[in-house]
Enzyme design. Structure first.
Site, PDB file in Angstrom:
ATOM      1  N   ASN A 194      35.434  35.142  40.292  1.00 25.33           N
ATOM      2  CA  ASN A 194      36.023  35.280  38.967  1.00 25.33           C
ATOM      3  C   ASN A 194      37.510  34.946  39.065  1.00 25.33           C
ATOM      4  OD1 ASN A 194      36.792  36.005  36.378  1.00 25.33           O
ATOM      5  ND2 ASN A 194      36.668  38.212  36.765  1.00 25.33           N
ATOM      6  N   GLU A 207      38.388  44.599  32.528  1.00 24.05           N
ATOM      7  CA  GLU A 207      39.597  44.120  31.857  1.00 24.05           C
ATOM      8  C   GLU A 207      39.320  43.792  30.391  1.00 24.05           C
ATOM      9  OE1 GLU A 207      41.197  42.497  36.117  1.00 24.05           O
ATOM     10  OE2 GLU A 207      40.442  41.044  34.648  1.00 24.05           O
ATOM     11  N   SER A 209      38.344  44.489  44.870  1.00 23.00           N
ATOM     12  CA  SER A 209      39.102  44.173  46.090  1.00 23.00           C
ATOM     13  C   SER A 209      38.188  43.763  47.240  1.00 23.00           C
ATOM     14  CB  SER A 209      39.995  45.358  46.503  1.00 23.00           C
ATOM     15  OG  SER A 209      40.951  45.636  45.492  1.00 23.00           O
TER      16      SER A 209
END
Length: 256
Positions: free
Chosen positions: A10, A102, A218
């Site tokens: 992404n 997000e 992460s």
């Protein structure tokens, strides 16, 4: 049941179309051919890069699946700045991310919106990557499963067992996205197992066994192998590390 791993890059709001072409070409050069026989790899560039990346993938016969980061729920209309799932399907997009944290946190997308997106994506023959995840406050309060499983139930409402089996779910603890903090492999596995259990409850065992569940937050080469070794983790939704072809190539080779 053996589920084919899916590693998704992404790119978020990064890389112009020139940089996108170079990144995809370099990545394909770095990944050994035998890896493509074992792992699905999807690339999710910004909308302005989609046509360029599609052209490179198709003209050079690259072993990547084209992905999008988002789409609207409607086919057309007065929605300034939005992108229709019809447009994405026309570009041969295969995977579309729905409900990324997000989008939820910054743009106010609700579980109901995500549910409608999942339906729209599937209606046009593409595969949703439906995201779920908890905040740090929710985790510390012991509410991880309640939050995540609530998102799963709402997002999959109205979907048939066959439709659920064919989509992808990405568990992305919000506190681990872009922070350098990662859920331990044991913690990630526990939530992914709970998600699979919830699908078994909502649908049936065969559906739960078929659906692919990614971990996102992460992810990097240093932790990919350990995460991917977990029985209920079938892939990774990779953010920042996917912008670096060298790092992303190492992630997709997690089993090598």
């Amino acid at each position: 049941m053996t589920r084919r791993p899916l590693i998704s890059g992404n790119w978020k709001m990064n890389l112009n179309h020139y940089e996108a072409i170079q990144t995809v070409q370099k990545l394909h050069y770095l990944v050994p051919k035998e890896v493509y026989e074992e792992v699905d790899i999807s690339i999710h560039p910004p909308f302005t890069d989609l046509r360029s990346v599609q052209t490179v993938i198709e003209s050079e016969d690259l072993d990547f699946h084209l992905g999008a980061q988002h789409c609207h729920t409607d086919d057309s209309g007065a929605f300034t700045g939005e992108v229709s799932p019809v447009f994405l399907a026309k570009l041969n997009v295969v995977y579309v991310i729905a409900g990324h944290s997000e989008r939820r946190e910054i743009f106010g997308e609700t579980d109901e919106t995500v549910n409608r997106k999942v339906a729209a994506i599937q209606h046009h023959g593409m595969t949703p990557i439906m995201c779920c995840g908890e905040t740090l406050e929710e985790r510390e309060a012991g509410n991880t499963e309640a939050k995540v499983l609530g998102q799963i139930e709402a997002g999959l409402a109205g979907r048939t067992n066959e439709q659920i089996a064919s989509l992808v779910i990405a568990y992305e603890p919000i506190w681990a996205i872009g922070t350098g903090r990662t859920a331990t492999s044991e913690d990630a596995q526990a939530v992914c197992a709970a998600i699979r259990g919830k699908i078994r409850e909502l649908a049936d065992g065969a559906t739960a066994d078929a659906v692919r569940i990614q971990y996102g937050g992460s992810v990097k080469a240093a932790n990919a192998t350990e995460l991917m070794a977990q029985p209920d983790i079938d892939g990774a939704l990779v953010g920042g590390a996917s912008l670096d072809p060298d790092e992303f190539a190492k992630i997709v080779q997690f089993g090598s």
